[in-house]
Design an enzyme around this catalytic site. Structure first.
Site, short mmCIF file in Angstrom:
data_model
loop_
_atom_site.label_atom_id
_atom_site.label_comp_id
_atom_site.label_asym_id
_atom_site.label_seq_id
_atom_site.Cartn_x
_atom_site.Cartn_y
_atom_site.Cartn_z
N ARG A 252 0.78 -1.08 -0.12
CA ARG A 252 -0.05 -0.06 -0.01
C ARG A 252 0.89 1.39 -0.16
NH1 ARG A 252 0.14 1.79 5.45
NH2 ARG A 252 -0.14 -0.03 6.81
N HIS A 256 -2.40 3.54 6.78
CA HIS A 256 -3.38 2.39 7.07
C HIS A 256 -4.82 3.08 6.78
CE1 HIS A 256 -5.60 -0.48 9.36
NE2 HIS A 256 -5.80 0.74 10.44
N TYR A 265 6.73 5.19 10.72
CA TYR A 265 7.15 3.99 11.07
C TYR A 265 7.63 3.19 9.83
CZ TYR A 265 2.29 3.05 9.07
OH TYR A 265 1.30 2.99 8.17
#
Lengths: 355, 332
Positions: A252, A256, A265
């Site tokens: 992706r 998220h 992250y």
């Protein structure tokens, strides 16, 4: 295990066919259909992010980068099959025939958004992780019991394979030989946790060994391998041979959800690089160019058509009647219990007196 | 049909439950049983004894040992045209399936505004008092009465068990059907053959009395009845109610009785805090405040985990504790 479960590709990054056996099945019409659906869902995804940023819908889970996995697998389904999506699989759901307006309504906090078009067997998106896998196993087993040739496909991510429901669902399906395809999109991250912290196993496909079912590991950005391997798994299911686990390795590009900041992250330059090397749409474009199918005029047309269709859906979503508070109370049970009825009457009376 | 003689049989509670499933398997092809050891073994309590032999492995399914897995699969089957009746071996083992029940079974109708529904029954033996191992004795009905979208039923006798289970199987929504394992074989009743229904949501008055309302359900009904008998000898008459359904509660029956007696004792074996007894107190508060002659007393299990069976006689309400509570409301 990496050797036993290599990532299969039918079409490489440069748009070259690696699997000669499928050559005869690849028609211009099929390729154009793949591409058009990918454009359509990518356009939707970008629009939805923009709507969220403008406060016109709620938190949204984007899927850009995973179009080939979702379109290729959903196009392999037959009209009467079942589709069990997660919150990131509305690309697959809309390819299978879900209403764009309803998908937008879902992201705008409306239950109406969970209702598929009449006769379309699409489940509401699973919000908890992996819980839809037993549902799909059960619905598929029900089809088997009814003696139909219908199958189910269930979507889930890499993180879901750590959940008990993944194992309980796949075990139930394998014991009952339920006609279900377990379609995993391994995008490398469960929110922020990378796959090497999620599992000790190097692949997800290898988990099929424990259930003695076929495990297939494919390039999820190669729509050809996704489509043909899903077709094969569905065919096995229809023939009574039970479930197949497909691991579609993908990525992706974005967050998220719109409430997440992936730069916290992971290094987002990797996502940028992948756009130039691994993009699922780019790969179809390469193939079309290699085959002389590429037609800029047609691409402009389908992009405009997608934009127009999505704009209309946004308009329909925004013109949709405001939430009716009675609906909260009326769909808990077939008949409201006395307690729910009382709460409804008291609340509606209060609204009348003091709107 | 006025002259039709209804045949009856003397059955234990567990036999009546078997009869209910037998009746519905015969009548409705969509009914299917799922659970651990329910096939050849007939269930650990023999509730499904003989049913697999009679209806086949396709309709009485031994499932893998996975409560979340088979409750989840049953949701998928319910959505796809079946009426699954799922057996959880003991209520204390239902917790792995909690998520499936809370986030899916009880919520699908609401999420899809009635497009998908889950006509499913989850049967579970519950309660202490049979010297069973740890965790086999829980009485955590309140976890499920708190859960919107599922009905909770708990019979105390064979007649109600059969009629309520048939009603549960025919209900368009999920029903948790709690079976008092302590009463499985200790109570016998005349139970009609064939199909009949006990309406979900309706309690039953077992003994008529004017002095104290005594409310209980399931395995605590015999305890309440014993206490009522002892009080009767002393000239105090209890109005003994068996609620039979814990969600939705029979608020009319509760209010009617409490308004007559003005004094109430609630008996349940579940923990006091957050127990169904508190919802009954709320109903009394909402409907009958000015009729009260004494504060409501609750005789319950303690706010401790259900202890290992060496201690369970201390944990479970006894007629003695109930009598003590009745004396308290009478003296107030």
């Amino acid at each position: 295990m990496i050797k036993q479960f290599p990532i299969q590709q039918f079409l490489d990054e440069n748009g070259k066919i690696l699997n000669k056996d499928i050559r005869s099945q690849i028609t211009t019409e099929l390729v154009k259909n793949f591409y058009q659906h990918c454009v359509r869902i990518r356009t939707f995804d970008r629009k939805a992010i923009s709507l969220q940023r403008q406060g016109r819908i709620g938190t949204y889970a984007p899927f850009e980068g995973q179009e080939a996995a979702q379109v290729g697998s959903a196009l392999a389904l037959q009209q009467d099959d079942w589709l069990f999506p997660t919150y990131r699989d509305h690309g697959a759901a809309m390819t299978f025939g879900h209403s764009l307006r309803n998908i937008l309504l879902f992201w705008n906090g409306r239950n109406e958004g969970c209702i598929p078009p009449e006769g379309k067997k699409i489940f509401p998106p699973a919000i908890p992780i992996a819980t839809q896998i037993p549902h799909a196993a059960g619905a598929a087993y029900a089809e088997k019991r009814k003696g139909t040739k219908n199958a189910a496909i269930v979507y889930f991510g890499d993180g879901a394979t750590s959940e008990g429901d993944f194992h309980e669902g796949i075990n139930f399906a394998s014991v009952m030989k339920a006609p279900v395809v377990l379609f995993n999109q391994n995008n490398g991250y469960a929110i922020s946790v990378p796959i090497n912290k999620q599992m000790s196993s190097q692949t997800i496909a290898q988990k099929a060994l424990a259930y003695d079912i076929p495990g297939v590991r494919i390039d999820g950005n190669d729509i050809f391998v996704v489509y043909f391997e899903t077709l094969k798994a569905l065919e096995r299911a229809r023939q009574g041979q039970g479930p197949t686990l497909i691991e579609a390795v993908t990525w992706r590009y974005g967050a998220h959800t719109t409430a997440d900041d992936p730069s916290k992250y992971r290094d987002q330059t990797e996502s940028q690089q992948r756009r130039h090397t691994m993009d699922p749409l780019l790969r179809i474009e390469h193939f079309m160019k290699n085959e002389g199918m590429y037609d800029e005029h047609w691409i402009n047309e389908i992009e405009e058509a997608a934009q127009a269709e999505i704009d209309l859906a946004v308009q329909e979503m925004e013109e949709f009647p405001v939430a009716n508070p009675a609906d909260i109370f009326d769909h808990v049970f077939a008949e409201p219990t006395w307690g729910i009825q009382k709460q409804k009457e008291e609340y509606l009376r209060l609204l009348e007196v003091n709107p | 049909m006025m002259n039709t003689v209804i045949q009856t049989k003397t059955l234990t509670l567990v036999q009546a439950i078997n009869e209910a499933m037998d009746t519905m398997l015969k009548e409705n092809e969509q009914v299917i049983l799922l659970g651990e050891d329910i096939g050849k073994n007939g269930g650990v309590f023999r509730a499904t004894d003989g049913l697999q032999e009679k209806y086949g492995e396709d309709r009485v399914l031994d499932t893998p040992l996975s409560e979340a897995g088979f409750v989840g699969a049953a949701i998928g089957m319910a959505v796809n045209g079946f009426r699954p009746v799922v057996e959880i071996q003991f209520l204390g083992f239902i917790y792995p399936a909690y998520e499936q029940i809370m986030t899916h079974a009880s919520r699908l109708r609401m999420r899809t505004m009635g497009y998908y529904t889950v006509p499913m029954v989850i049967r579970a033996p519950y309660g202490a008092g049979v010297r069973a191992p740890e965790i086999h004795c829980d009485s955590t009905e309140a976890i499920f009465t708190h859960m919107p979208g599922i009905k909770v039923v708990c019979p105390s006798n064979p007649y109600d068990a059969k009629g309520l289970l048939i009603a549960a199987i025919e209900d368009p929504d999920p029903v948790l059907f709690l079976e008092p394992m302590r009463s499985y074989r200790s109570v016998r009743d005349e139970v009609p053959d064939g199909k009949y229904i006990v309406e979900i949501g309706k309690g039953n008055r077992l003994i008529e009395g004017e002095d104290v309302t005594l409310i209980s359900w399931g395995a605590m009904v015999p305890v309440a009845l014993k206490a009522a008998e002892q009080m009767k000898v002393r000239g105090i008459h209890c109005d003994v109610l068996d609620l039979r359904t814990l969600y939705p509660l029979d608020h009319e029956l509760i209010a009617e009785s409490v308004q007559k007696t003005g004094r109430t004792v609630i008996v349940h074996e579940a923990h006091a805090t957050g127990g169904v007894g508190n919802d009954i107190v709320s109903i009394i508060n909402d409907t009958s405040f000015l009729f009260q002659k004494a504060p409501v007393e609750r005789v319950t299990g303690f706010d401790t985990p259900v202890p290992y069976f060496g201690f369970e006689d201390h944990y479970l309400p006894t007629p003695k504790r109930v009598v003590h509570a009745i004396e308290k409301v009478m003296k107030y």
